[in-house]
Design a protein around this motif. Sequence first.
Motif, PDB file in Angstrom:
ATOM      1  N   ASN A 188       0.890  -1.034   0.146  1.00 20.80           N
ATOM      2  CA  ASN A 188       0.142   0.146  -0.235  1.00 20.80           C
ATOM      3  C   ASN A 188       1.309   1.237   0.035  1.00 20.80           C
ATOM      4  OD1 ASN A 188      -1.919   2.258   1.048  1.00 20.80           O
ATOM      5  ND2 ASN A 188      -3.363   1.071   1.180  1.00 20.80           N
TER       6      ASN A 188
ATOM      7  N   GLY B 150      -3.586   4.087  -3.296  1.00 23.50           N
ATOM      8  CA  GLY B 150      -3.744   4.103  -1.761  1.00 23.50           C
ATOM      9  C   GLY B 150      -4.363   5.423  -1.257  1.00 23.50           C
TER      10      GLY B 150
ATOM     11  N   ARG C 120      -4.887   5.581   3.652  1.00 18.80           N
ATOM     12  CA  ARG C 120      -5.595   4.814   5.074  1.00 18.80           C
ATOM     13  C   ARG C 120      -6.339   5.834   5.400  1.00 18.80           C
ATOM     14  NH1 ARG C 120      -0.590   3.574   8.372  1.00 18.80           N
ATOM     15  NH2 ARG C 120       0.129   4.556   6.736  1.00 18.80           N
TER      16      ARG C 120
ATOM     17  N   GLY D 178      -6.756   0.490   5.345  1.00 22.78           N
ATOM     18  CA  GLY D 178      -6.489   0.942   4.146  1.00 22.78           C
ATOM     19  C   GLY D 178      -7.025  -0.276   3.493  1.00 22.78           C
TER      20      GLY D 178
ATOM     21  N   ALA E 299      -5.987  -0.763  -0.996  1.00 21.00           N
ATOM     22  CA  ALA E 299      -4.801  -0.058  -2.201  1.00 21.00           C
ATOM     23  C   ALA E 299      -5.145  -0.850  -3.904  1.00 21.00           C
ATOM     24  CB  ALA E 299      -4.211  -0.811  -2.041  1.00 21.00           C
TER      25      ALA E 299
ATOM     26  N   GLU F 150      -2.927  -2.270  -7.009  1.00 22.02           N
ATOM     27  CA  GLU F 150      -2.038  -2.113  -7.370  1.00 22.02           C
ATOM     28  C   GLU F 150      -2.034  -2.021  -9.032  1.00 22.02           C
ATOM     29  OE1 GLU F 150      -0.380  -5.661  -6.195  1.00 22.02           O
ATOM     30  OE2 GLU F 150      -0.072  -6.603  -8.032  1.00 22.02           O
TER      31      GLU F 150
ATOM     32  N   THR G 154      -6.601  -4.898  -2.915  1.00 23.07           N
ATOM     33  CA  THR G 154      -6.316  -4.988  -1.216  1.00 23.07           C
ATOM     34  C   THR G 154      -6.680  -4.145  -0.282  1.00 23.07           C
ATOM     35  OG1 THR G 154      -3.763  -6.237  -2.416  1.00 23.07           O
ATOM     36  CG2 THR G 154      -3.819  -6.005   0.053  1.00 23.07           C
TER      37      THR G 154
ATOM     38  N   TYR H 208      -5.499  -8.963   6.142  1.00 26.06           N
ATOM     39  CA  TYR H 208      -5.940  -8.479   4.564  1.00 26.06           C
ATOM     40  C   TYR H 208      -6.713  -9.198   3.792  1.00 26.06           C
ATOM     41  CZ  TYR H 208      -2.021 -11.245   3.201  1.00 26.06           C
ATOM     42  OH  TYR H 208      -1.303 -12.612   3.617  1.00 26.06           O
TER      43      TYR H 208
END
Length: 489
Positions: free
Chosen positions: A42, A162, A164, A173, A175, A177, A199, A224
């Motif tokens: 992240n 990302g 958080r 958080g 994210a 990719e 994620t 996660y």
Amino acid sequence: MPKILCRLSLLLVFVLGEAQEVELPSDFRQHTLTQFNANLLNPTYAQNWNNPNSLAVWSRWQWQTLDGDPTTIFANYTHQISESSTGGLGFLQHNTGVFLDIGGHLNYVYKFSLGDGIALLAGVNLFASQRTLADDFFISDAEVDLTQLEAAEGFMVQFSPGIRLQANQFGVGLAFENAIGLGASDNDILETTNFKTITGSLNYDVPISLFSGWGSSFLRPMVYVKSIPNGDTQVGINGLLSTPKVWLQGGYNSFYGVSAGLGVTLGEAFSVGGLMEFGTDTSLSGEDPTLELLVAYRFAKRDTQEEKIEEEKPEDTSVSETEEELRQDQEALEEQQRLEQEQRDRELEQERLLKEKEQQRKDSIQEAQALALQRQLEQQRQDSLARLQKEKVAVQPNERYEEVAQVDGLTPGFYLIANVFGTKKYFENFMETLQQKGLEPKSFYRSANKYNYVYLERYNTMEEARKARDSKFSGEYPDKTWIFRVKAD
């Protein structure tokens, strides 16, 4: 970014019935990064999980196979720009087993403080890489069209943001990719899969004081969930026990299995660690454990403050005559020492100037000698070129020989040619093969026919070139060679 073609190639091999390996997800496999380089998981983790300012190199060998095992190498420098922002610069090499992506990486995170220990962090990872066919020689099926796979090679850019939310020790958080990806190749067949690898994570930092004298330590559990295109959603849990001198970590991923690792920090700056991951799924029962190594150096900011201690003594107005005489004697001694020091300094300066002049004289002589030698060598070169121009070559029966005027800045002479290539890939492979045999091949490129010529040596006379050809380059190169002459203007 490095996803759709990897899945395409793996699917192609599967349809043909030749796949022998477990289908590997196309993500970066960075789910164990918790101590350094966590911004690959992240981008916002660069703010505090990467321990800025630090330089860290992380490498993962998937299943530790010898035949082109999928690997990931991530070298990253994280720098704290201010209390609210952090930046990073890095290098990424990602091998899926079929395609190899090599490129650079930029990271930036900004922290929006909301008060009462609550902050929102927003960050982005930007990747720019070149994709090539990595391990085509391990695909044994002759029906697999390697030419089509090679057409998928090209340059790609990937934008991965990302966010958080951090509330004291608790953090959540999200994210992406591969939020936005751009790709291009000669055949325009590169594709991207946007907003598919996502994620989500939850973590909580628990401060601990079990290690007296070791400074601040904490325990960080994290869970996660990671969705991957055309693959099963991964669910995992990580635990990190971090102290200034050592860290321990363990975890579980629903696809890759269980992992355990440890690391140490030496001198409050240099860190080294390792991790092993063992597949627990039945589909991974035949795979070896996965190995990860991490090396990092932290450029810690140290606040230095000089303490000044002033001693106050009560003023004594009744100084005796003896004390006054001692004070005057001390001042006279200090003045004499000062004068002597000035004299020594003048003598040293004169000595330095003399040495400097002597060195300048020697340098001037050496420069003149070097210039004369250079002129002599240039004259010898001109004489050699003149002799080359006058030499007439009588071609022998069945002798392969080619002669051209000077082109592309080549030095006139007779070149012992080993091979000629119109494809860069085969040219590079041939050069590497000769080097592995202990030879030192050279090459030049002719713009007239757009070919790369690989030659073993250049000679000044046809006699020397023929002798090298007929002797198989003194027995070092048994294959056929021929002579290519470049005439002087």
